[in-house]
Design an enzyme around this catalytic site. Sequence first.
Site, PDB file in Angstrom:
ATOM      1  N   ASP A  14      31.132  31.364 -23.998  1.00 58.70           N
ATOM      2  CA  ASP A  14      31.629  32.819 -24.071  1.00 58.70           C
ATOM      3  C   ASP A  14      31.135  33.778 -25.099  1.00 58.70           C
ATOM      4  O   ASP A  14      31.624  34.480 -25.757  1.00 58.70           O
ATOM      5  CB  ASP A  14      33.160  32.433 -24.469  1.00 58.70           C
ATOM      6  CG  ASP A  14      33.995  31.702 -23.256  1.00 58.70           C
ATOM      7  OD1 ASP A  14      33.679  31.813 -21.969  1.00 58.70           O
ATOM      8  OD2 ASP A  14      35.033  31.110 -23.531  1.00 58.70           O
ATOM      9  N   ALA A  15      29.629  33.791 -25.113  1.00 56.52           N
ATOM     10  CA  ALA A  15      28.810  34.405 -26.367  1.00 56.52           C
ATOM     11  C   ALA A  15      28.099  34.967 -25.589  1.00 56.52           C
ATOM     12  O   ALA A  15      27.346  35.926 -26.379  1.00 56.52           O
ATOM     13  CB  ALA A  15      28.545  33.320 -27.337  1.00 56.52           C
TER      14      ALA A  15
END
Lengths: 292, 292, 292, 292
Positions: free
Chosen positions: D236-237
Site C-alpha cells: 500500500d505504498a
Amino acid sequence: MDAPSPAMILLSATLLIYCPDRKGLVAAVTDFISRHDGNILHLDQHVDTQENVFFMRVEWDLATFQMQREDISPRFAEIANSFDMTWQLHFSDAIPRMAIFVSKESHCLYDILYRYQSGEWQVNIPVIISNHPDMGDLAAKFGIPYRVVPITKDTKPQAEQAQLALLDEFKPDFVVLARYMQIISENFVTHFPNRIINIHHSFLPAFAGAKPYHRAHGRGVKIIGASSHYVTAELDAGPIIEQDIMRVDHRDSVEDLVRKGKDVEKLVLSRAIRYHLNHQVLVYNNKTVIFA
Amino acid sequence: MDAPSPAMILLSATLLIYCPDRKGLVAAVTDFISRHDGNILHLDQHVDTQENVFFMRVEWDLATFQMQREDISPRFAEIANSFDMTWQLHFSDAIPRMAIFVSKESHCLYDILYRYQSGEWQVNIPVIISNHPDMGDLAAKFGIPYRVVPITKDTKPQAEQAQLALLDEFKPDFVVLARYMQIISENFVTHFPNRIINIHHSFLPAFAGAKPYHRAHGRGVKIIGASSHYVTAELDAGPIIEQDIMRVDHRDSVEDLVRKGKDVEKLVLSRAIRYHLNHQVLVYNNKTVIFA
Amino acid sequence: MDAPSPAMILLSATLLIYCPDRKGLVAAVTDFISRHDGNILHLDQHVDTQENVFFMRVEWDLATFQMQREDISPRFAEIANSFDMTWQLHFSDAIPRMAIFVSKESHCLYDILYRYQSGEWQVNIPVIISNHPDMGDLAAKFGIPYRVVPITKDTKPQAEQAQLALLDEFKPDFVVLARYMQIISENFVTHFPNRIINIHHSFLPAFAGAKPYHRAHGRGVKIIGASSHYVTAELDAGPIIEQDIMRVDHRDSVEDLVRKGKDVEKLVLSRAIRYHLNHQVLVYNNKTVIFA
Amino acid sequence: MDAPSPAMILLSATLLIYCPDRKGLVAAVTDFISRHDGNILHLDQHVDTQENVFFMRVEWDLATFQMQREDISPRFAEIANSFDMTWQLHFSDAIPRMAIFVSKESHCLYDILYRYQSGEWQVNIPVIISNHPDMGDLAAKFGIPYRVVPITKDTKPQAEQAQLALLDEFKPDFVVLARYMQIISENFVTHFPNRIINIHHSFLPAFAGAKPYHRAHGRGVKIIGASSHYVTAELDAGPIIEQDIMRVDHRDSVEDLVRKGKDVEKLVLSRAIRYHLNHQVLVYNNKTVIFA
C-alpha cells in the site's frame, strides 16, 4: 512549522492568448520564448473543438530572457497578428489595484483582508466603497480608505456617477463586489468589462436574483452553493469563474442556510479573485477558461 | 437581503447524557420534560450497540417549563442516578468563555475573530495567549487582551506554569489552539480534559506530528485534509471532532498545500468550536458523538 | 477482510409520524414503546418551527416487545388520533417490491442490480418496464421479467394504460425511473403518490427539463449535479430526496459532462432508493425530511 | 436524450515524456509535430522545480500528419535522445488488454463490467482471475474467461506461478486488482512495473494494511476514503493515482463504513483505470503526474 520561506518574487512574464485554432500555434509561441533563452515555468492550452478556438496561457522566467522588457510586446505582436490572436501580456512585478464594494455583510471582506494583510495575495486595495457606513471601522483597522455613497431607488444614477468618480480617483485595475447587494447598471459595467467580480449566494443558474437562500429553503434542496462571476448587463448571468457547494438538510432553517452559505461564499469569492490576480482567466462566449 | 432578524435569545435548557443502554431511557427523560410542560426543541439519541452505551442530547424551551431553573439539576439527578447517567445541563443564556492560543499564523485567528465580532457565535474571548508577539496587533484591533509567554526547549515547564496562571486569571471555560504549534504537556491537559480544541493540519491519523504538508507532498497524495480534535496526552491522538478535505494535484508545491490547507483548517476549526459552544459534543472511548 | 458477518434480520418495527407540534409528543410515543418493554434502536425527530409541524421516526426491537404484531397498529392508533398524527407502521421483515422503468441508458440499472444481487438491499424486483428492448439482455442475466411498452407521441395514453396494467399485474410497492426519459402524466402519478422515484441529471432547480448537460455546458458551470425526487404532476418539481455534485471545467465537452454525470446519477438514485426502502423519508409541503 | 453520437475513433498519437528540465523542450516537441502538419489536440506539461524534472503529454491528430506511423518513433527518438528523454508513444486505435483479479467482493467488478459493456471504455478484458469461484457466474454473464487459482499460506509461491502462467497465456497490458485482497509478492510486481493497479479501502497513508474500516471506526474518523495506486514491493505504498472520500458520523457502524466505502472504492478505481487507459499517468519518484 510549514510556513514557506519568504516569497522571492520571481520576475516572469505571462501571455494570455486566444485565436482561431490552426496548426503550429503552440510551436510558434514556445519558439518565440525559447529562441530568446526564456525558460517556460507553466504552459497550459485548450482547444474548444466545437467553436474551433485556441486558448493558451504561458508563463516564463525573465531572468535569462534575451529581450528588453519593453520590446516583448511589439516583438510578440508580429506573431500575434499573423495568427489573429487576442492577447494580454503581464509582468509578475506589477501589483494589481483592487477596489472593493461592500454593503453590511462582513464575511467576505474579512476573508479578503486576511489574505491581503498576511501577504497571501500580491495586491493593493486603494479604496473600499459602500452604500452603508457599517464596514468603516473594519476598513480603518486595516488603514484602507472607506467611502460611503448612499443609494436610494431614486438616486441610483447619481450614486453610480459618484462611485465612478471615486474609481476614477483611486484607479483600480478591477472591482470586487464582496456581497454588495446592489444591482449594477449596464452603463457602469461597460467601464470595467470582465473586470467586476461578483459573488452570488446560490449555485447559479439556480436562484439568480434576490433572496436565493429563502428560495433554496422553499424548494427543499439538499445542497446549497455560491458562484463567483464577472458582472455583465444581465443580472447574475455573467461568465462563471468559480463555484462550490455545501450539504444541508431538513433541519437547516433559512438562517442556517445563510450562515453556512457565508463560509462557501467567502472561499469561492477569494478563489475567483486569486485566479484573476494571477491572470489565470480567459473569457470567451460568456464562459471562462481557468488555467488553474 | 438574507440577513436574519436580530437574534432573539430563546431561553432553553440542554441535557447531554450517556449511560448503559436499557429500555425506557428516552421515555424517562422526555416524560420529565413534558410532565412539567416543557416543549422539546431538539432531541437526538444514539446507541452504540457494540459497547451498549446510550447517548442523548435534548434541548427544550424554558418559557413554559414549570420548574425553577435552579431546581432542574437536583430534580433531574434523581432520574439520572436511577439510570446511572453521566450528564451535563446547560442554559442557553450562559455565554462561554474561550481562551485562544496562537503562534505566528493568522488565518484561524481571523476566522474566529470574524465570527466573534459579527455575532455569529455567542462567546466571550477573555484572552489570547501566544509564544510570539506577532498577533498582538490583530488582537488589539479587536480589543482583546494579548499575553506573550515565550517558550524555549529549556523553559517549557515554566512557560506552561505561566500560561496556567494566565488561564487562572482569565477563567476560560475552554481553550482553542488556533495553530499554536507547540506540544501541550500531559500535566497541562489534565487541567482542561476534553476542553482544549486543537486543529491539526492533516487528515488524521495520516501525518500526525510535525510538517504534515511536507510529508503529504512527499507521499504524493491527491487530497489533503485538516482535523480538529480534543487534546489528550498522546500527540494528535485525541477524539476527532471534525474533519474536512481539499483536492490537490501534482502541480501543487508544498507551499501550495500550505496555502490551500489554511482554508480547510480555518473552517474545520470553526465548525468544531461551534459544536463545542452549542453543547453538541459527547466524548466517549476517545471518540466523539456529534449531535449536529 | 472487511465483509460483515451474514446479516441477521433483526425483527423491528418502525413508525413514521407527522402532526401539529405540541408538548408531550415524544414522551407519548416512547412511553408506548417502553411500557411494553420495547427497546428503541433509533429515534429521530424534527420540528418545523415555521410551520409548527412535528416529524418523528422511531424504530424498536420487537424481540422483547410485549404486544402481538397485529395489535400494534390498532393500539397505536389511539395515541395517534389523540395527537392528530399522520403515520405509517413498517416491519423489518416485509421485503418491498420495486418496479423499474428504464429507457436505453444502463448505468443506473447496473448499479441497482448490483445492490440487489449482492444483498446490499432487501428488495424484490418483480419487473423492469421499458419503451425500448435494449436493456432486455441485462434483465435476463439477472432473471428479472422485462416488458417492452413502446411509446410514441400519439400512443402515450394507451402506453401508460399498458404500463399501469403491468403494474397491476406485478404489484410493486413503488416505482423507480432509472433514467426512463419519458414524462409521466398526472394521471399516472396519482396511482403512486410519493412512490415514484426519479433521477434527474441536473442540480435541481437548475436545468429542469430536457438536455440539462447541454445547457450546463452552455452556461459554463464549474459543477454539475444530479437530483433524485418523488415525481409529481409538475415536471422535475417534486420533493427532492437526495442530490450530489461533481466538479467540471472548461476542458469538459458535453460528452464529458454526460459521462461524469452518470457516476453522480447512479449514486444519488441508489441513495434515494435506500432511504425509501428503509422508511427514512417523510414528505411534507413538497419537501422531504430524511431521517438518515 | 443526452447520449453522445456514436463515438468516431479519431486517430491520434500521444507522447508521454519526462526528462531533466531545460530551455526549449516544449518548442522542440511542438515543432516536431507542427513541422509535419500535425494538429495538437491536447498539450499539458509540468515542471517539478524542486527536482528539476520536466513532464509532458501531447496528443495530436494523425489525419493530416505527414509521416508514416511507423516512422514516428524512430524520428522522434532523435529529439528524445538529444534531451535525454524517457518517453512512450501510443496510438488511439490500440485497444489495451486489461486482466482483472478479484476475490469475493463484486462492487468494483460490476462497475468495471458496466463501463466495459456500455462502451464507456475502449478496453479488452481477456481474463478474470480469482482465488475463489464466487465471481465466476458474473464473469460468465459477460462472456469473459474466469480462472480460479486457490491460494493458501503454504501454496502462495506456486499460486503466483500459476497466475503468471495465465497472464503469459492471456497477455494483458496491465492488471487491475479489483478488491483482490491478497498481498502480491515483489517477484510478481517486477513482471508488471507500474502496470498493476490496486484499490485500497482507506485514505492512504492512513490505515494501510488489513481491516482499514475497522481501524477507521476505532479511531472515530469523520471521513473515510479510498485510494487507487500502482502496486510496488512495499504494501500500500506505491504511487497514488486517485483518491476520494465520503463523510461518515458516529451513527455509522463498521458495516456502514464497509457499505459506504464500496461506493467510493468503485468510483476511485474506475477513475484510475480510465487515466491509465488514456495514457494520462506518468510515474516519477513514487508519485504520479496525472494529465487530466
